[in-house]
Design a protein around this motif. Structure first.
Motif, PDB file in Angstrom:
ATOM      1  N   PHE A 189       0.826  -1.209   0.000  1.00  0.00           N
ATOM      2  CA  PHE A 189       0.000   0.000   0.000  1.00  0.00           C
ATOM      3  C   PHE A 189       0.858   1.256   0.000  1.00  0.00           C
ATOM      4  N   VAL A 190       1.923   1.270   0.807  1.00  0.00           N
ATOM      5  CA  VAL A 190       2.786   2.450   0.869  1.00  0.00           C
ATOM      6  C   VAL A 190       3.491   2.665  -0.463  1.00  0.00           C
ATOM      7  N   ALA A 191       3.946   1.591  -1.105  1.00  0.00           N
ATOM      8  CA  ALA A 191       4.596   1.730  -2.409  1.00  0.00           C
ATOM      9  C   ALA A 191       3.650   2.340  -3.433  1.00  0.00           C
ATOM     10  N   ALA A 192       2.403   1.857  -3.455  1.00  0.00           N
ATOM     11  CA  ALA A 192       1.414   2.432  -4.386  1.00  0.00           C
ATOM     12  C   ALA A 192       1.117   3.880  -4.038  1.00  0.00           C
ATOM     13  N   LYS A 193       1.076   4.188  -2.733  1.00  0.00           N
ATOM     14  CA  LYS A 193       0.798   5.560  -2.318  1.00  0.00           C
ATOM     15  C   LYS A 193       1.911   6.514  -2.733  1.00  0.00           C
ATOM     16  N   LEU A 194       3.155   6.055  -2.662  1.00  0.00           N
ATOM     17  CA  LEU A 194       4.271   6.889  -3.102  1.00  0.00           C
ATOM     18  C   LEU A 194       4.146   7.249  -4.585  1.00  0.00           C
ATOM     19  N   LEU A 195       3.715   6.282  -5.374  1.00  0.00           N
ATOM     20  CA  LEU A 195       3.591   6.532  -6.806  1.00  0.00           C
ATOM     21  C   LEU A 195       2.418   7.442  -7.140  1.00  0.00           C
ATOM     22  N   PHE A 196       1.288   7.190  -6.519  1.00  0.00           N
ATOM     23  CA  PHE A 196       0.059   7.877  -6.931  1.00  0.00           C
ATOM     24  C   PHE A 196      -0.288   9.106  -6.097  1.00  0.00           C
ATOM     25  N   GLU A 197       0.377   9.300  -4.951  1.00  0.00           N
ATOM     26  CA  GLU A 197       0.069  10.471  -4.136  1.00  0.00           C
ATOM     27  C   GLU A 197       1.297  11.338  -3.899  1.00  0.00           C
ATOM     28  N   ASP A 198       2.343  10.773  -3.284  1.00  0.00           N
ATOM     29  CA  ASP A 198       3.504  11.586  -2.915  1.00  0.00           C
ATOM     30  C   ASP A 198       4.184  12.196  -4.145  1.00  0.00           C
TER      31      ASP A 198
END
Length: 248
Positions: free
Chosen positions: A201-210
């Motif tokens: 989840f954190v990896a996907a969040k880095l790509l799509f949010e951060d």
């Protein structure tokens, strides 16, 4: 419920008895759930379903009835929906932050934690039996993560987009570390599974949010925290395996 679990198990042994037990137990759960949804006021529905979930989970463990433990999980999932927790979790972890959560959110979160705590490992576990602990733990982790994110911003932290993204990264990475340590410490494999899922989840969040919100300093900080967590989680998860090998 009383008739099914007190009288049917003591009936004369035959091929029909286990089938009757499953059928009547399923109808008991379905009727209680449907009647609750139709008759209990919406403001009290989550609390009532939490009570039913706790009663079924504790009774299932004390009476060694897997069916009751399954019913407790079903009631917990229904309480999760009735309390509005799916919307709250999504808004806190991936969407726009909302106002303070309702009291039912805290109640369902506590109920999920208790249901997971009372569930005991089976002597020889199958995947389906492990799911009885995995799902309450997953619901509790999602709710706790959302409450932590919401609570940090309720303290007055600036709510710019890159601040929100960084706080979400910090909270989810901290939970992944805590889950890996707890799973290793108490030999709860399902907590390790959730820890690895949190990393995804954190990896996907880095790509799509951060990366999308584009503040270089906070992006670098989020990537650093994720990298440290990515290294630490497998090591924490292996600590329990080494402990088991040593005792053997």
């Amino acid at each position: 419920y009383v008739a099914v679990f007190l009288f049917l198990p003591h009936a004369a042994e035959s091929e029909a008895d286990p089938r009757n037990l499953r059928v009547f137990a399923t109808w008991s759960a379905a009727l209680l759930l449907a009647g609750s949804w139709l008759l209990v006021p919406p403001s009290w529905l989550a609390a009532w379903l939490c009570l039913a979930s706790l009663a079924a989970a504790v009774s299932g463990v004390r009476l060694s009835r897997v069916a009751l433990q399954v019913h407790g999980l079903v009631y917990l999932l229904a309480a999760f929906v009735a309390s509005g927790l799916p919307v709250f979790v999504f808004s806190a972890l991936a969407g726009a932050l909302h106002a303070a959560p309702a009291w039912s959110v805290f109640l369902v979160t506590a109920c999920a934690v208790v249901c997971y705590a009372v569930a005991k490992p089976f002597p020889t576990e199958r995947l389906g039996q492990r799911i009885l602990r995995l799902l309450p733990a997953l619901l509790a982790v999602c709710a706790i993560a959302a409450l932590l994110v919401q609570g940090l911003f309720a303290l007055g932290i600036a709510a710019d987009a890159y601040h929100i993204a960084f706080i979400r990264s910090i909270v989810t990475c901290a939970l992944a570390l805590a889950l890996a340590f707890s799973g290793s410490r108490w030999q709860r494999l399902e907590l390790n599974w959730i820890a690895y899922t949190t990393l995804v989840f954190v990896a996907a969040k880095l790509l799509f949010e951060d990366l999308r919100h584009g503040h270089l300093a906070f992006i670098a900080a989020s990537i650093f925290v994720f990298a440290v967590t990515l290294i630490a989680v497998p090591r924490l998860a292996r600590m329990g395996q080494h402990g088991n090998a040593t005792r053997l």
